[in-house]
Write a protein that holds these residues in place. Structure first.
Motif, short mmCIF file in Angstrom:
data_model
loop_
_atom_site.label_atom_id
_atom_site.label_comp_id
_atom_site.label_asym_id
_atom_site.label_seq_id
_atom_site.Cartn_x
_atom_site.Cartn_y
_atom_site.Cartn_z
N UNK A 117 -25.40 -63.66 15.83
CA UNK A 117 -25.08 -65.19 16.37
C UNK A 117 -23.66 -65.34 16.73
N UNK A 118 -22.84 -65.10 15.92
CA UNK A 118 -21.40 -65.22 16.26
C UNK A 118 -21.01 -64.61 17.44
N UNK A 119 -21.26 -63.56 17.86
CA UNK A 119 -21.00 -62.96 18.99
C UNK A 119 -21.68 -63.38 20.11
N UNK A 120 -23.12 -63.94 19.96
CA UNK A 120 -23.64 -64.62 21.04
C UNK A 120 -22.88 -65.93 21.47
N UNK A 121 -22.57 -66.64 20.36
CA UNK A 121 -21.85 -67.73 20.60
C UNK A 121 -20.39 -67.59 21.25
N UNK A 122 -19.67 -66.54 21.02
CA UNK A 122 -18.56 -66.17 21.82
C UNK A 122 -18.92 -66.11 23.39
N UNK A 123 -20.01 -65.19 23.51
CA UNK A 123 -20.03 -65.03 24.80
C UNK A 123 -20.81 -66.20 25.53
N UNK A 124 -21.49 -67.06 24.99
CA UNK A 124 -21.84 -68.37 25.60
C UNK A 124 -21.96 -69.48 24.64
N UNK A 125 -20.72 -70.01 24.55
CA UNK A 125 -19.98 -70.97 23.81
C UNK A 125 -20.96 -72.42 23.86
N UNK A 126 -21.63 -72.73 24.89
CA UNK A 126 -22.31 -73.90 24.93
C UNK A 126 -23.93 -73.84 24.77
N UNK A 127 -24.43 -72.51 24.07
CA UNK A 127 -25.47 -72.36 23.95
C UNK A 127 -26.03 -72.99 22.64
N UNK A 128 -26.59 -73.97 22.71
CA UNK A 128 -26.78 -74.99 21.26
C UNK A 128 -28.06 -74.16 20.62
N UNK A 129 -28.84 -73.38 21.13
CA UNK A 129 -29.86 -72.61 20.30
C UNK A 129 -29.29 -71.53 19.34
N UNK A 130 -28.17 -71.13 19.90
CA UNK A 130 -27.49 -70.06 19.09
C UNK A 130 -26.84 -70.88 17.93
N UNK A 131 -26.14 -71.96 18.33
CA UNK A 131 -25.44 -72.71 17.49
C UNK A 131 -26.37 -73.22 16.39
N UNK A 132 -27.31 -73.64 16.70
CA UNK A 132 -28.37 -74.26 15.66
C UNK A 132 -28.84 -73.10 14.73
N UNK A 133 -29.18 -71.96 15.35
CA UNK A 133 -29.77 -70.69 14.61
C UNK A 133 -28.43 -70.36 13.59
N UNK A 134 -27.15 -70.38 13.99
CA UNK A 134 -26.36 -69.84 13.33
C UNK A 134 -25.96 -70.75 12.04
N UNK A 135 -25.90 -71.94 12.24
CA UNK A 135 -25.76 -73.24 11.49
C UNK A 135 -26.84 -72.90 10.03
N UNK A 136 -27.89 -72.80 10.64
CA UNK A 136 -29.28 -72.82 9.61
C UNK A 136 -29.03 -71.72 8.76
#
Length: 87
Positions: free
Chosen positions: A57-76
Motif C-alpha cells: 500500500x505504501x509503495x502504491x501511495x508513493x506511485x500515486x499520492x492522490x489515490x484515496x482508495x489506497x490511502x483508505x486501505x493503508x489507514x485501515x
C-alpha cells in the motif's frame, strides 16, 4: 494487468493463495503498476499479512499520492495492525 485481474477474480472467489500468486506475478512484471500493488495489499490483508500489505500500500501511495482508495486501505490496515499488536 492480466495477472492482477486474475488475482482479483481469485480473491473474490475465495482462492487467496492463488490470488497472491497471480498478483505477485503482476508486480514482478511491472513494479510500478499501482492497481497490482493495491490488489496485492488487499489479498495479503485478507490473509492477515498486515506488515507485507502495508509495504505494498505504501509503495502504491508513493506511485500515486492522490489515490484515496489506497490511502483508505493503508489507514485501515495500519489501525488493524496496531490493534492486533496491542492484543
Amino acid at each position: 494487468e492480466l495477472f492482477s485481474d486474475l488475482g482479483s477474480s481469485r480473491m473474490r472467489g475465495g482462492q487467496l493463495e492463488e490470488a497472491i500468486k497471480e498478483v505477485r506475478r503482476s508486480v514482478e512484471l511491472d513494479a510500478d503498476y499501482v492497481a497490482a500493488r493495491i490488489n496485492l495489499g488487499n489479498v495479503l490483508a485478507a490473509q492477515g499479512q498486515f506488515d507485507e500489505a502495508i509495504v505494498h500500500y505504501r509503495r502504491a501511495l508513493t506511485l500515486d499520492p492522490g489515490n484515496a482508495v489506497v490511502r483508505d486501505n493503508l489507514n485501515r490496515i495500519l489501525a488493524l495492525s496496531e490493534r492486533r499488536s496491542r492484543g
